[in-house]
Enzyme design. Sequence first.
Site, short mmCIF file in Angstrom:
data_model
loop_
_atom_site.label_atom_id
_atom_site.label_comp_id
_atom_site.label_asym_id
_atom_site.label_seq_id
_atom_site.Cartn_x
_atom_site.Cartn_y
_atom_site.Cartn_z
CG ASP A 193 15.16 28.06 -55.31
OD1 ASP A 193 15.07 29.50 -55.67
OD2 ASP A 193 15.51 27.79 -54.05
CG ASP A 209 18.57 22.79 -51.54
OD1 ASP A 209 18.56 22.17 -50.57
OD2 ASP A 209 19.19 24.01 -51.63
#
Length: 266
Positions: A193, A209
């Site tokens: 991501d 993240d």
Amino acid sequence: MERLDREIAEVLGLTEKREKDSELFKVFSEVFDKTTVETISYFYRRGKIDRLYGVLSTGKEANVFVGYDAKGNRIAVKIYRTYTTEFRRIWEYLAADPRVGYLPKDIRKLVFVWTRREFKNLQRAMKYAVRAPEPIAFRNNVLIMEYIGDEEPAPRLKDVEKSLEKSDFEELYNFAMGAIERLWKRGDMVHGDLSEYNILIWHEPVIIDWSQATVRRNRMSLTLLYRDIRNIVNYFGKKGVDVEDPEEKFRELAGEEIWERSLKNL
């Protein structure tokens, strides 16, 4: 629960007068349940979390707070929601990860597995020389990490892009593509991501993240690898950087993998 409530009040720096008006308390309440209270209290008694004093980010899956440990070190504390609307997405990622064994049907326990996996992903990323927040501890749905910043948290690339010059974008592009390549070639891993929203601008860029990151053996890894390459190429291409062709870069990194998997499907 009374003792736990007192400990949480200490952690949040609350007094009776300001408790109801505390913005921190309101945001914490979004992820507040018995499990979270007990977990925060567990860390409080062990000196891992002494005080939470601000909100770094809020999201569908988790809220991230800034705080101090008992030694006065700044920390980032990520608290996952134990009842999340992202259940299906989390289950699909975990089911495809060969590192994960039995998947519990209970969403709360599934979130515990998800939290542990992000901790392991952070460890793996740093092992292979990709700058990420150093993982400190985890338990249940709470993950403690290195805080990136000083008095103010380090900003995301997306938040400071207007102040950057072309040379800055070129350096950041090389950093991001280098991270993708090192993760895949040396770490047998993919972030999954990577974008301008997950790169912090600090003394050196930091990738955050890591919950969806996974290993190369994962049947989803090629899809995630291509997504990362495409995201980075598209973003920096729009900033005037001379970028690589995403299809060619993908074949360069995953060519043998594609060939092997194609043979298996014959």
